[in-house]
Design a protein around this motif. Structure first.
Motif, PDB file in Angstrom:
ATOM      1  N   LYS A 254       7.177  -0.611  -6.152  1.00 54.79           N
ATOM      2  CA  LYS A 254       6.122  -1.450  -6.312  1.00 54.79           C
ATOM      3  C   LYS A 254       6.492  -2.815  -5.375  1.00 54.79           C
ATOM      4  O   LYS A 254       5.795  -3.227  -4.805  1.00 54.79           O
ATOM      5  CB  LYS A 254       5.966  -1.911  -7.504  1.00 54.79           C
ATOM      6  N   ASN A 255       7.742  -3.161  -5.652  1.00 58.05           N
ATOM      7  CA  ASN A 255       8.066  -4.421  -5.355  1.00 58.05           C
ATOM      8  C   ASN A 255       8.866  -4.723  -4.022  1.00 58.05           C
ATOM      9  O   ASN A 255       9.050  -5.784  -3.316  1.00 58.05           O
ATOM     10  CB  ASN A 255       8.856  -5.220  -6.590  1.00 58.05           C
ATOM     11  N   LEU A 256       9.661  -3.680  -3.769  1.00 58.10           N
ATOM     12  CA  LEU A 256      10.519  -3.500  -2.663  1.00 58.10           C
ATOM     13  C   LEU A 256      10.096  -2.851  -1.513  1.00 58.10           C
ATOM     14  O   LEU A 256      10.229  -3.262  -0.273  1.00 58.10           O
ATOM     15  CB  LEU A 256      11.910  -3.241  -3.147  1.00 58.10           C
ATOM     16  N   THR A 257       9.842  -1.439  -1.662  1.00 59.22           N
ATOM     17  CA  THR A 257       9.631  -0.521  -0.487  1.00 59.22           C
ATOM     18  C   THR A 257       8.134  -0.632  -0.244  1.00 59.22           C
ATOM     19  O   THR A 257       7.738  -0.392   1.035  1.00 59.22           O
ATOM     20  CB  THR A 257       9.907   1.062  -0.904  1.00 59.22           C
ATOM     21  N   GLY A 258       7.195  -0.741  -1.365  1.00 61.41           N
ATOM     22  CA  GLY A 258       5.868  -1.009  -0.923  1.00 61.41           C
ATOM     23  C   GLY A 258       5.234   0.554  -0.713  1.00 61.41           C
ATOM     24  O   GLY A 258       3.984   0.625  -0.636  1.00 61.41           O
ATOM     25  N   GLY A 259       5.856   1.472  -1.424  1.00 63.88           N
ATOM     26  CA  GLY A 259       5.528   2.827  -1.312  1.00 63.88           C
ATOM     27  C   GLY A 259       4.893   3.338  -2.245  1.00 63.88           C
ATOM     28  O   GLY A 259       4.040   4.417  -2.623  1.00 63.88           O
ATOM     29  N   TYR A 260       4.881   2.594  -3.604  1.00 65.56           N
ATOM     30  CA  TYR A 260       4.204   3.029  -4.715  1.00 65.56           C
ATOM     31  C   TYR A 260       2.826   3.155  -4.791  1.00 65.56           C
ATOM     32  O   TYR A 260       2.093   2.383  -4.091  1.00 65.56           O
ATOM     33  CB  TYR A 260       4.277   2.175  -6.063  1.00 65.56           C
ATOM     34  N   SER A 287      -0.821  10.856   5.724  1.00 68.56           N
ATOM     35  CA  SER A 287      -0.471  10.016   5.091  1.00 68.56           C
ATOM     36  C   SER A 287      -1.247   8.855   5.234  1.00 68.56           C
ATOM     37  O   SER A 287      -2.361   8.889   5.669  1.00 68.56           O
ATOM     38  CB  SER A 287       0.809   9.553   5.676  1.00 68.56           C
ATOM     39  N   TRP A 288      -1.036   7.494   4.420  1.00 72.75           N
ATOM     40  CA  TRP A 288      -1.756   6.491   4.216  1.00 72.75           C
ATOM     41  C   TRP A 288      -0.804   5.210   4.670  1.00 72.75           C
ATOM     42  O   TRP A 288       0.095   4.946   4.342  1.00 72.75           O
ATOM     43  CB  TRP A 288      -2.457   6.009   2.926  1.00 72.75           C
ATOM     44  N   GLY A 289      -1.702   4.501   5.747  1.00 72.25           N
ATOM     45  CA  GLY A 289      -0.884   3.039   5.946  1.00 72.25           C
ATOM     46  C   GLY A 289      -1.316   2.125   4.640  1.00 72.25           C
ATOM     47  O   GLY A 289      -2.159   2.266   3.908  1.00 72.25           O
ATOM     48  N   ASN A 290      -0.188   1.028   4.477  1.00 75.13           N
ATOM     49  CA  ASN A 290      -0.419   0.268   3.561  1.00 75.13           C
ATOM     50  C   ASN A 290      -0.391   1.078   2.115  1.00 75.13           C
ATOM     51  O   ASN A 290      -1.517   0.979   1.328  1.00 75.13           O
ATOM     52  CB  ASN A 290      -1.379  -0.785   3.507  1.00 75.13           C
ATOM     53  N   ARG A 291       0.437   2.050   1.706  1.00 73.27           N
ATOM     54  CA  ARG A 291       0.307   3.196   0.659  1.00 73.27           C
ATOM     55  C   ARG A 291      -0.083   2.483  -0.535  1.00 73.27           C
ATOM     56  O   ARG A 291      -0.804   3.311  -1.430  1.00 73.27           O
ATOM     57  CB  ARG A 291       1.417   4.010   0.740  1.00 73.27           C
ATOM     58  N   GLN A 292       0.350   1.271  -0.968  1.00 73.18           N
ATOM     59  CA  GLN A 292      -0.347   0.751  -2.195  1.00 73.18           C
ATOM     60  C   GLN A 292      -1.573   0.382  -2.255  1.00 73.18           C
ATOM     61  O   GLN A 292      -2.259   0.604  -3.609  1.00 73.18           O
ATOM     62  CB  GLN A 292       0.752  -0.393  -2.694  1.00 73.18           C
ATOM     63  N   ARG A 293      -2.083   0.104  -1.144  1.00 77.27           N
ATOM     64  CA  ARG A 293      -3.512  -0.471  -1.158  1.00 77.27           C
ATOM     65  C   ARG A 293      -4.641   0.650  -1.333  1.00 77.27           C
ATOM     66  O   ARG A 293      -4.394   1.697  -0.584  1.00 77.27           O
ATOM     67  CB  ARG A 293      -3.759  -1.237   0.281  1.00 77.27           C
ATOM     68  N   LYS A 294      -5.437   0.375  -2.318  1.00 79.37           N
ATOM     69  CA  LYS A 294      -6.607   1.441  -2.338  1.00 79.37           C
ATOM     70  C   LYS A 294      -7.459   1.657  -1.034  1.00 79.37           C
ATOM     71  O   LYS A 294      -7.910   2.831  -0.937  1.00 79.37           O
ATOM     72  CB  LYS A 294      -7.505   0.850  -3.452  1.00 79.37           C
ATOM     73  N   GLU A 298      -6.075   6.578   6.248  1.00 81.10           N
ATOM     74  CA  GLU A 298      -5.445   7.875   6.391  1.00 81.10           C
ATOM     75  C   GLU A 298      -5.134   7.901   7.999  1.00 81.10           C
ATOM     76  O   GLU A 298      -5.711   7.532   8.870  1.00 81.10           O
ATOM     77  CB  GLU A 298      -6.149   8.767   5.951  1.00 81.10           C
ATOM     78  N   PHE A 299      -3.899   8.582   8.049  1.00 78.23           N
ATOM     79  CA  PHE A 299      -3.351   8.884   9.540  1.00 78.23           C
ATOM     80  C   PHE A 299      -2.515  10.282   9.373  1.00 78.23           C
ATOM     81  O   PHE A 299      -2.364  10.728   8.384  1.00 78.23           O
ATOM     82  CB  PHE A 299      -2.667   7.768   9.979  1.00 78.23           C
ATOM     83  N   GLN A 300      -2.436  10.922  10.451  1.00 77.61           N
ATOM     84  CA  GLN A 300      -1.608  12.051  10.664  1.00 77.61           C
ATOM     85  C   GLN A 300      -0.200  11.713  10.805  1.00 77.61           C
ATOM     86  O   GLN A 300       0.045  11.306  12.059  1.00 77.61           O
ATOM     87  CB  GLN A 300      -2.155  12.851  11.681  1.00 77.61           C
ATOM     88  N   GLN A 301       0.833  11.921   9.769  1.00 81.68           N
ATOM     89  CA  GLN A 301       2.113  11.526  10.053  1.00 81.68           C
ATOM     90  C   GLN A 301       2.784  12.657  10.649  1.00 81.68           C
ATOM     91  O   GLN A 301       2.488  14.043  10.470  1.00 81.68           O
ATOM     92  CB  GLN A 301       2.701  11.551   8.381  1.00 81.68           C
TER      93      GLN A 301
END
Length: 328
Positions: A254-260, A287-294, A298-301
């Protein structure tokens, strides 16, 4: 994004591992869209309790069937029971997984295979192969087989480059070729590493999704795609990790990687890939950009060479088919 691609009155999806975590929240999101969901779970009572807690106990919307993916015979029985419902299948969601990073010695499936590979890959491989004919026979034009991948098995992303215990790598598939029975416990035939065994099994999931696309999309019209919704760091997948890890890992993500991402958001993202028009691209890994944000887009990874190599996929397909008792 909550609108489905077409009328959902008779849309039915099978979701594996639907009694908790991402699978449960995927079930909720699909039911909220008007779909019927077959919850394919090892623990039927647990699934029913989860439905009750989310106030989703609607007999017409949720059907709980027993499926123990580590046991190939259970997979076969599940398929026959599902067919007994005489309902057309619109989507299959490959979600369930087991992760046991603290094991010192490998656990074994009823068929004798290392447990994480048996559950995460081989059980799902058999399930997908058997249900292909059901998807193909569905009267709906939009039919999808969706696979949950992971960043830890994709070396095109930072999470897939982490060398602890080792990156996902199937090597020469010598473990598969040797039959995967004792003393073999890894895809590459090398000594057992439980964390890597999980990564390898998820790499197999993503390879399978692409190979299904290559083999069957053009002839069947089925959309085969995979996704990584973000790091669901508090999912029950981590219940076999150290207690300290279970406390620290969500905070770290949540706080360091931003991936949560939360379980509800991850479930909503899976449901989007199952149901929404903008995800109707076979062979994609979402996948999703800014993964934490609702509202992350989406984008193709891009996937790694290990996931996309056709020769590796062909060899894995042939050997996996032998292990589950199907022709290649």
């Amino acid at each position: 994004m909550t609108s489905a691609t077409t009328s959902t009155a008779d849309r039915l999806a099978i979701v594996t591992g639907a009694s908790s975590g991402v699978g449960l929240w995927t079930t909720k999101s699909l039911i909220d869209r008007g779909w019927t969901v077959v919850m394919a779970c090892r623990d039927v009572a647990k699934a029913q309790r989860a439905l009750n807690e989310l106030k989703l106990d609607r007999s017409a919307a949720a059907i709980i069937l027993t499926l123990d993916l580590e046991d190939l015979e259970s997979v076969k029985v599940f398929v026959e029971v599902f067919r007994g419902l005489q309902r057309p299948l619109s989507a299959l969601v490959i979600n369930a997984a087991v992760y046991k990073p603290l094991l010192k010695e490998p656990e074994r499936s009823p068929q004798g295979y290392e447990l994480s590979m048996a559950t995460n890959h081989l059980g799902h491989f058999l399930l997908a192969r058997l249900l292909l004919q059901d998807l193909q026979a569905s009267p709906h034009q939009d039919k999808r087989l969706i696979t949950l991948g992971t960043v830890t098995a994709n070396s095109k992303e930072l999470g897939g480059k982490i060398p602890i215990p080792a990156p996902a790598d199937l090597g020469d598939l010598s473990g598969f070729a040797a039959g995967f029975l004792t003393p073999i416990s890894m895809a590459n035939g090398k000594p057992f590493k439980p964390g890597k065994a999980y990564k390898d099994s998820k790499l197999c999931n993503m390879i399978t999704s692409l190979e299904l696309h290559r083999r069957f999309h053009s002839s069947t019209g089925i959309c085969f795609s995979s996704l990584y919704p973000g790091c669901v760091a508090d999912t029950p997948l981590f219940r076999n990790s150290l207690p300290a890890f279970q406390r620290i890992f969500p905070w770290f993500q949540k706080n360091l990687t931003g991936g949560y991402v939360s379980q509800p958001l991850a479930g909503e993202r899976v449901a989007q890939v199952v149901a929404d028009a903008q995800f109707k691209a076979s062979g994609a890994h979402w996948s999703w950009g800014n993964r934490q944000r609702k509202d992350g887009r989406e984008f193709q990874q891009e996937l790694s060479d290990k996931a996309t190599d056709p020769a590796t996929a062909l060899r894995m397909w042939e050997l996996s088919s032998q292990l589950v008792g199907l022709p290649a």
